[in-house]
Scaffold this active site. Structure first.
Site, mmCIF file in Angstrom:
data_model
loop_
_atom_site.group_PDB
_atom_site.id
_atom_site.type_symbol
_atom_site.label_atom_id
_atom_site.label_comp_id
_atom_site.label_asym_id
_atom_site.label_seq_id
_atom_site.Cartn_x
_atom_site.Cartn_y
_atom_site.Cartn_z
ATOM 1 N N ASP A 27 6.035 4.854 -1.597
ATOM 2 C CA ASP A 27 7.479 5.124 -1.728
ATOM 3 C C ASP A 27 8.108 4.042 -2.615
ATOM 4 O OD1 ASP A 27 8.559 2.839 -0.180
ATOM 5 O OD2 ASP A 27 7.605 3.807 1.543
ATOM 6 N N GLN B 27 0.849 -1.200 0.000
ATOM 7 C CA GLN B 27 0.000 0.000 0.000
ATOM 8 C C GLN B 27 0.881 1.245 0.000
ATOM 9 O OE1 GLN B 27 -3.466 -0.642 3.016
ATOM 10 N NE2 GLN B 27 -1.820 -1.991 3.639
ATOM 11 N N CYS C 124 1.240 14.736 -24.310
ATOM 12 C CA CYS C 124 0.169 15.311 -25.147
ATOM 13 C C CYS C 124 0.194 16.840 -25.167
ATOM 14 C CB CYS C 124 -1.201 14.829 -24.665
ATOM 15 S SG CYS C 124 -1.677 15.484 -23.040
ATOM 16 N N HIS D 37 -1.683 1.140 -4.291
ATOM 17 C CA HIS D 37 -2.117 2.529 -4.078
ATOM 18 C C HIS D 37 -1.304 3.535 -4.887
ATOM 19 C CE1 HIS D 37 -4.236 1.496 0.017
ATOM 20 N NE2 HIS D 37 -4.926 1.114 -1.040
HETATM 21 P P1 OAD Z 1 -1.203 3.394 8.886
HETATM 22 O O1 OAD Z 1 -0.464 4.638 9.187
HETATM 23 O O2 OAD Z 1 -2.692 3.411 8.991
HETATM 24 O O3 OAD Z 1 -0.710 2.240 9.847
HETATM 25 C C1 OAD Z 1 0.658 1.972 10.055
HETATM 26 C C2 OAD Z 1 0.751 0.705 10.889
HETATM 27 O O4 OAD Z 1 2.125 0.384 11.022
HETATM 28 C C3 OAD Z 1 0.194 0.848 12.308
HETATM 29 O O5 OAD Z 1 -0.629 -0.290 12.590
HETATM 30 C C4 OAD Z 1 1.437 0.871 13.212
HETATM 31 O O6 OAD Z 1 1.212 0.226 14.455
HETATM 32 C C5 OAD Z 1 2.415 0.067 12.374
HETATM 33 N N1 OAD Z 1 3.821 0.440 12.581
HETATM 34 C C6 OAD Z 1 4.350 1.688 12.711
HETATM 35 N N2 OAD Z 1 5.684 1.641 12.793
HETATM 36 C C7 OAD Z 1 6.026 0.313 12.703
HETATM 37 C C8 OAD Z 1 7.270 -0.402 12.706
HETATM 38 N N3 OAD Z 1 8.439 0.230 12.806
HETATM 39 N N4 OAD Z 1 7.225 -1.753 12.597
HETATM 40 C C9 OAD Z 1 6.052 -2.422 12.498
HETATM 41 N N5 OAD Z 1 4.845 -1.801 12.471
HETATM 42 C C10 OAD Z 1 4.830 -0.455 12.571
HETATM 43 O O7 OAD Z 1 -0.737 2.933 7.431
HETATM 44 P P2 OAD Z 1 -1.392 1.895 6.412
HETATM 45 O O8 OAD Z 1 -2.088 0.795 7.140
HETATM 46 O O9 OAD Z 1 -0.341 1.536 5.437
HETATM 47 O O10 OAD Z 1 -3.904 4.947 1.416
HETATM 48 O O11 OAD Z 1 -2.453 2.798 5.683
HETATM 49 C C11 OAD Z 1 -3.219 2.233 4.661
HETATM 50 C C12 OAD Z 1 -3.589 3.268 3.649
HETATM 51 O O12 OAD Z 1 -4.216 4.370 4.276
HETATM 52 C C13 OAD Z 1 -2.410 3.916 2.950
HETATM 53 O O13 OAD Z 1 -1.918 3.155 1.873
HETATM 54 C C14 OAD Z 1 -2.981 5.190 2.475
HETATM 55 C C15 OAD Z 1 -3.665 5.595 3.746
HETATM 56 O O14 OAD Z 1 -4.579 6.531 3.707
HETATM 57 C C16 OAD Z 1 -3.984 5.802 0.393
HETATM 58 O O15 OAD Z 1 -3.258 6.776 0.282
HETATM 59 C C17 OAD Z 1 -5.050 5.437 -0.586
#
Ligand code: OAD
Length: 240
Positions: free
Chosen positions: A96, A93, A141, A111
């Site tokens: 980067d 997701q 374009c 994403h």
């Molecule tokens: P979140 O920011 O919602 O969640 C990050 C998760 O990583 C949390 O559950 C943290 O506990 C965990 N975490 C943080 N640091 C960590 C580490 N060093 N090791 C292990 N776990 C760690 O991010 P996503 O779940 O990726 O979508 O968010 C999903 C989507 O929501 C993204 O792709 C984006 C966002 O809005 C879009 O932009 C469409």
């Protein structure tokens, strides 16, 4: 004949995978992403309302990539990709490019990608590492102001859904790393994998999430520590 096939592996990663590289996760304790509400920068409505703000937000995120590096978890996943004997897919997701910089090839950016832009007029998708302005010309374009970040915003259809659904049909090990499990459809993949008979569902996260109960194994801790340990365990039966 049973026993001769190698297990199929799917990895689903989220912002926690890149957190130790210094890329901010989306849902910090204050609910903001780099000082912005997600609805103000990550929706088609926000882009229509204030394109300059949205372009500037992603320009900063794109620029930030120049100052970060892949961490031990990205590298361990590439080691797994190179040595895994069954089918392998890493669905991320994250927008980067740290997995690619570590050497990942079997990667699906569901994403989108910060280092790509898309023309809303001619539909071209172009590699892009500089800033994008609201009046930038599309090099394909020549239309002015039609380029946008190639990011899937809320309310838009994620990429590679057909490929992901096909891969989930035959997954044997589903590994979910650093995602809060609140954004669908990604948050629903663990349930789909279980319904398809996947017996090993592993979650790596700093803390329990809303979908933790659906996994069969938990590894609580930093991805940079837990992922290399897990990769060594997964590859152990295949080491001569
Ligand atoms: P979140 O920011 O919602 O969640 C990050 C998760 O990583 C949390 O559950 C943290 O506990 C965990 N975490 C943080 N640091 C960590 C580490 N060093 N090791 C292990 N776990 C760690 O991010 P996503 O779940 O990726 O979508 O968010 C999903 C989507 O929501 C993204 O792709 C984006 C966002 O809005 C879009 O932009 C469409």
């Amino acid at each position: 004949m049973a026993g001769l096939t190698h297990p199929n592996l799917i990895i689903l990663s989220g912002a926690g995978l890149s957190a130790e590289s210094g890329v901010a996760t989306f849902r910090e304790a204050d609910g903001l992403w780099e000082g912005h509400r997600i609805e103000d920068v990550a929706t088609p409505e926000a882009f229509r309302r204030d394109p300059a703000l949205v372009q500037q937000f992603y320009n900063l995120r794109r620029a930030q990539l120049k100052n970060v590096q892949a961490n031990a978890a990205h590298h361990a996943l590439v080691e797994l990709e190179k040595n895994w004997p069954g089918s392998f897919w890493h669905i991320t997701q994250n927008v980067d490019d740290l997995n690619e910089r570590a050497g990942a090839k079997k990667l699906l950016h569901m994403h989108g990608e910060l280092r790509k832009v898309r023309c809303t007029w001619c539909k071209s998708v172009l590699a892009w590492s500089d800033d994008l302005q609201t009046d930038t010309d599309c090099p394909e374009c020549d239309h002015r102001g039609t380029l946008r970040p190639d990011i899937v915003w809320f309310g838009e259809m994620p990429y590679y859904i057909d490929e992901i659904m096909r891969a989930l049909e035959t997954v044997d090990i589903f590994l979910c790393i650093g995602t809060s499990g609140v954004v669908y459809p990604a948050a629903g993949f663990v349930r789909l994998a279980a319904e398809k008979g996947c017996a090993r569902l592993i979650e790596v996260n700093l803390q329990p999430t809303g979908i933790s109960g659906q996994f069969t194994e938990q590894r609580q801790g930093l991805a940079g520590i837990e992922v290399p340990k897990l990769v060594a365990e997964l590859l152990q039966p295949y080491n001569a």
